[in-house]
Design an enzyme around this catalytic site. Structure first.
Site, PDB file in Angstrom:
ATOM      1  N   CYS A 183       0.828  -1.201   0.000  1.00  0.00           N
ATOM      2  CA  CYS A 183       0.000   0.000   0.000  1.00  0.00           C
ATOM      3  C   CYS A 183       0.867   1.258   0.000  1.00  0.00           C
ATOM      4  CB  CYS A 183      -0.954   0.080   1.187  1.00  0.00           C
ATOM      5  SG  CYS A 183      -1.954  -1.383   1.374  1.00  0.00           S
TER       6      CYS A 183
ATOM      7  N   ARG B 242       3.122   0.237  -5.317  1.00  0.00           N
ATOM      8  CA  ARG B 242       3.022  -0.416  -4.007  1.00  0.00           C
ATOM      9  C   ARG B 242       1.712  -1.199  -3.857  1.00  0.00           C
ATOM     10  NH1 ARG B 242       6.731   1.854  -0.551  1.00  0.00           N
ATOM     11  NH2 ARG B 242       5.610   1.055   1.250  1.00  0.00           N
TER      12      ARG B 242
ATOM     13  N   TRP C  44      -3.052  -2.644  -1.641  1.00  0.00           N
ATOM     14  CA  TRP C  44      -2.786  -4.022  -2.045  1.00  0.00           C
ATOM     15  C   TRP C  44      -3.365  -4.868  -0.918  1.00  0.00           C
ATOM     16  CZ3 TRP C  44       0.090  -8.251  -0.220  1.00  0.00           C
ATOM     17  CH2 TRP C  44       0.361  -9.256  -1.176  1.00  0.00           C
TER      18      TRP C  44
ATOM     19  N   ASN D 206      -0.477   1.669   6.011  1.00  0.00           N
ATOM     20  CA  ASN D 206       0.295   0.662   5.284  1.00  0.00           C
ATOM     21  C   ASN D 206       0.954  -0.212   6.344  1.00  0.00           C
ATOM     22  OD1 ASN D 206       3.603   0.917   3.826  1.00  0.00           O
ATOM     23  ND2 ASN D 206       2.183  -0.766   3.685  1.00  0.00           N
ATOM     24  N   GLY D 207       0.701  -1.521   6.276  1.00  0.00           N
ATOM     25  CA  GLY D 207       1.302  -2.413   7.262  1.00  0.00           C
ATOM     26  C   GLY D 207       0.293  -3.463   7.688  1.00  0.00           C
TER      27      GLY D 207
ATOM     28  N   GLU E  35      15.589 -16.694 -12.597  1.00  0.00           N
ATOM     29  CA  GLU E  35      15.215 -15.282 -12.723  1.00  0.00           C
ATOM     30  C   GLU E  35      14.504 -15.040 -14.065  1.00  0.00           C
ATOM     31  OE1 GLU E  35      14.920 -12.881 -10.803  1.00  0.00           O
ATOM     32  OE2 GLU E  35      14.934 -11.094 -12.055  1.00  0.00           O
TER      33      GLU E  35
ATOM     34  N   LYS F  98      10.699 -13.575 -14.405  1.00  0.00           N
ATOM     35  CA  LYS F  98      10.339 -12.382 -15.194  1.00  0.00           C
ATOM     36  C   LYS F  98       9.193 -12.716 -16.130  1.00  0.00           C
ATOM     37  CE  LYS F  98      11.759  -9.901 -13.402  1.00  0.00           C
ATOM     38  NZ  LYS F  98      12.576  -9.784 -12.272  1.00  0.00           N
TER      39      LYS F  98
ATOM     40  N   GLU G   6       5.771 -13.353 -14.233  1.00  0.00           N
ATOM     41  CA  GLU G   6       5.137 -12.232 -13.547  1.00  0.00           C
ATOM     42  C   GLU G   6       4.572 -11.190 -14.503  1.00  0.00           C
ATOM     43  OE1 GLU G   6       9.339 -10.272 -11.940  1.00  0.00           O
ATOM     44  OE2 GLU G   6       7.541  -9.898 -10.785  1.00  0.00           O
TER      45      GLU G   6
ATOM     46  N   HIS H  55      14.519 -35.729 -13.931  1.00  0.00           N
ATOM     47  CA  HIS H  55      13.931 -36.234 -12.686  1.00  0.00           C
ATOM     48  C   HIS H  55      12.475 -35.808 -12.528  1.00  0.00           C
ATOM     49  CE1 HIS H  55      17.825 -37.724 -11.642  1.00  0.00           C
ATOM     50  NE2 HIS H  55      18.359 -36.517 -11.757  1.00  0.00           N
TER      51      HIS H  55
ATOM     52  N   LYS I  16       5.354  -3.913  -5.802  1.00  0.00           N
ATOM     53  CA  LYS I  16       6.811  -3.823  -5.818  1.00  0.00           C
ATOM     54  C   LYS I  16       7.424  -3.964  -4.432  1.00  0.00           C
ATOM     55  CE  LYS I  16      10.589  -1.829  -8.078  1.00  0.00           C
ATOM     56  NZ  LYS I  16      10.816  -3.084  -8.786  1.00  0.00           N
TER      57      LYS I  16
HETATM   58  C1  G6P Z   1       8.464  -8.079  -4.890  1.00  0.00           C
HETATM   59  C2  G6P Z   1       8.894  -7.511  -6.226  1.00  0.00           C
HETATM   60  C3  G6P Z   1      10.090  -8.283  -6.766  1.00  0.00           C
HETATM   61  C4  G6P Z   1      11.213  -8.270  -5.739  1.00  0.00           C
HETATM   62  C5  G6P Z   1      10.751  -8.825  -4.388  1.00  0.00           C
HETATM   63  C6  G6P Z   1      11.788  -8.609  -3.309  1.00  0.00           C
HETATM   64  O1  G6P Z   1       7.922  -9.344  -5.057  1.00  0.00           O
HETATM   65  O2  G6P Z   1       7.835  -7.573  -7.150  1.00  0.00           O
HETATM   66  O3  G6P Z   1      10.533  -7.681  -7.963  1.00  0.00           O
HETATM   67  O4  G6P Z   1      12.275  -9.046  -6.220  1.00  0.00           O
HETATM   68  O5  G6P Z   1       9.570  -8.132  -3.979  1.00  0.00           O
HETATM   69  O6  G6P Z   1      11.913  -7.229  -3.109  1.00  0.00           O
HETATM   70  P1  G6P Z   1      13.163  -6.528  -2.459  1.00  0.00           P
HETATM   71  O7  G6P Z   1      12.769  -5.071  -2.382  1.00  0.00           O
HETATM   72  O8  G6P Z   1      13.361  -7.136  -1.114  1.00  0.00           O
HETATM   73  O9  G6P Z   1      14.326  -6.756  -3.347  1.00  0.00           O
END
Ligand code: G6P
Length: 594
Positions: A2, A27, A71, A97-98, A467, A471, A474, A490, A589
């Site tokens: 949030c 956020r 969120w 937020n929290g 990774e 990507k 998501e 396996h 994010k």
């Molecule tokens: C969220 C973001 C990711 C990020 C992860 C960890 O899920 O969408 O892109 O890698 O958080 O975030 P941080 O700020 O701890 O790297």
């Protein structure tokens, strides 16, 4: 998660709140709302994005208000659950937020005392507690209410007849943009940059009274001095700058981000690396913690530290570490978090500290919560990253590991000399790759036709496969999994069909022969095979259907180049599918809930 904002000044608050909230949409963005204090407290909220709510509002000239972009954690996205929340009398509005972990207990008690709750959220208890303890002074009501709260919070409170707003934080960020006859409270700097570049960063336990002309911060009942920081990046850096999406812009900013992160740390004449971090004395092993892309960066960091330094290194998902019973003896714990706010990573670092470990944070955000938790910080210098999918912050986290490893006392000269030269060339190599993105765009559009994909790699390119798959899933919603190439037989082999493309990240290192054997096995199952390969690697063409060639580099640094290629691949697949690339569904994010 949030985002929260608050405005008090000499202008109409509503457009400023909406504009600032828009900058915080990364956020969370499932619902939003604002409250304005005029002759009455007016609350407008709805499900959906800020732009949609903005079309329903008329500026009413109120010059004080608060806002929220959500969120969902407690209760589904709905108009009722959207913030701001108000008390029974409609005198106070709160954005939060929290997570309030004891909200049910508090709610039960408040209901017994006659309070009526409208939403399913944890946050609403704040409005009722403030109402309960209000005796004419909003600041002291907020202060008393917060003494009953367990959990984490960043809040802003608006009172119907109060010429100021009250904000407070514990484990979630609050900054105050200090302007001329106006002040703006927010979760993060981009929300205020259109109005001011002077920013106060609140600390845990701070409660601030923010009026048009002043900011007064108290902690533990005592007034505090909090410095005003001048933000050096301007808002254009947080704008799309001609790109269709922030993600593409941020991918293209990587040459600069790499150069900035390395700046001042490398000396090529006499091979020296100084990232400004003191390696603690007498450590015997290293523990790396992170979530999401940052976790993948730690997996690459493990290879780098073990190969260059020879120090035993383990990696743990921060969210799992919090439930583990780790044994830390002479362990250096390094938490990686681009935002510096990920709740799981913060908790894990706290735990490591309690167990007596030295701690380092690798983060992109100066003044973020993690910076106050740890013994030392390494700042990646990526600039603001807006798109939910991490790109440039991930790449600069890798830079941090190379720098750290090369600065370790006693590292072999052979690594130092070659790698320092190669690190210095990485930025221009990434630029060269970006200059040829059209080829990757074609492959991305092709990938967009499928519903499943597998990514495979070996050795240091195994986390790169993870990774790459993250990507793709998501932002394009194509189901994708990353595997160590040797593991396919396996189980995942059962999934291989002509409808399951495999993206193979081909290293030119000691894994080569075995990797080629794995590729042959995949080919025999008729899955379309796309390789990401070093431009020197002509042999790979014999084994796969298509190749994306990337600039040649030292194998240890290849995760950087390969990851950039995979970011572009995911981006163009998502673009071809018409996905909302910067704000994928259900994600955010900054994940400030555990
Ligand atoms: C969220 C973001 C990711 C990020 C992860 C960890 O899920 O969408 O892109 O890698 O958080 O975030 P941080 O700020 O701890 O790297």
């Amino acid at each position: 998660m949030c985002g929260i904002v608050g405005y008090v000044g000499n202008k109409s608050a509503q457009p400023i709140l909406m504009h600032s909230l828009k900058r915080l949409e990364y956020r969370g963005y499932d619902s939003c709302g604002i409250a304005l204090a005029g002759s009455d407290l007016e609350v407008y909220k709805d499900v959906g994005r800020i732009d949609a709510l903005a079309t329903k509002l008329n500026s009413n000239g109120c010059s004080i208000g608060i806002g929220h972009t959500r969120w969902a954690t407690h209760g589904k996205p709905s108009r009722i659950n959207a913030h701001p929340h108000t008390d029974c009398s409609g005198q106070f509005a709160v954005v939060h937020n929290g997570v309030i972990s004891n909200y049910l207990e508090l709610q039960t008690q408040l209901i017994l005392e006659g309070h009526h709750f409208s939403s399913e959220t944890d946050s609403e208890v704040l409005a009722h507690l403030i109402e309960k303890y209000y005796t004419g002074d909003l600041v002291s009501a907020v202060k008393t209410a917060l003494t009953y709260i367990k959990g984490s919070y960043a809040i802003i409170v608006l009172g119907k007849d109060t010429p100021y707003i009250v904000t407070a934080r514990y484990e979630n960020p609050v900054i105050i943009g200090v302007g001329y006859h106006e002040n703006i409270v927010a979760s993060d700097v981009p929300a205020v940059l259109d109005y001011t570049n002077k920013v106060i960063i609140l600390k845990d336990g701070d409660i601030a009274t923010v009026s048009r002309e002043s900011v007064k911060v108290c902690n533990n009942g005592r007034e505090q001095t909090r410095n005003c920081n001048v933000i050096s990046w301007d808002i254009n850096e947080a704008e799309k700058g001609g790109y269709e999406h922030f993600m593409l812009k941020e991918i293209h900013e990587q040459p600069k981000a790499i150069a900035e992160t390395l700046r001042g740390c490398l000396s090529k004449v006499e091979p020296q690396v100084n990232p400004g971090i003191k390696i603690p004395d007498n450590i015997e092993d290293v523990l790396l913690l992170g979530c999401g892309s940052s976790y993948h960066a730690t997996m690459i960091g493990k290879y780098v530290l073990e190969l260059i330094v020879g120090i035993p290194t383990r990696v743990e998902l921060a969210s799992e570490f919090n439930h583990a019973n780790p044994v830390l003896r002479k362990t250096w714990t390094i938490g990686v978090t681009q935002s510096g706010e990920t709740a799981d990573t913060l908790m894990a670092l706290k735990k490591a500290r309690q167990l007596g470990s030295h701690t380092l944070a690798i983060t992109n955000v100066v003044g973020s919560s993690v910076t106050r938790l740890v013994d030392q910080c390494f700042y990646t210098r990526s600039g603001p990253e807006i798109s939910v999918a991490a790109t440039k912050t991930f790449i600069t986290q890798l830079m941090a590991f190379y720098l750290l490893a090369l600065s370790w006392p006693g590292v072999d000269y052979k690594y130092k000399y070659g790698l320092i030269q190669d690190l210095g060339r990485l930025s221009s190599k990434v630029q060269r790759l970006l200059n040829h993105q059209a080829e990757i765009a074609k492959q991305g559009a092709n990938l967009a036709r499928f519903e499943n994909a597998l990514y495979v790699g070996r050795g240091i390119n195994y986390p790169v496969a993870l990774e790459g798959a993250l990507k793709l899933k998501e932002i394009s919603y194509i189901h994708a999994e990353g595997y160590a190439a040797g593991e396919l037989k396996h189980g995942p082999f059962a999934l291989l069909t002509p409808q399951t493309p495999v993206i193979a990240i081909a290293g030119l290192d000691s894994t080569r022969e075995m990797f080629l054997a794995n590729i042959r096995e995949i080919k025999a199952r008729e899955s379309p095979l796309l390789a990401i390969a070093d431009e020197r690697d002509t042999e790979i063409d014999k084994y796969v259907d298509c190749v994306i060639r990337v600039p040649s580099t030292e194998p240890l640094l290849s995760p950087v180049i390969n990851s950039v290629a995979l970011q572009l691949l995911a981006y163009f697949a998502a673009e071809a599918r018409g996905c909302p690339i910067d704000l994928p569904r259900n994600l955010a994010k900054s994940v400030t809930v555990p």
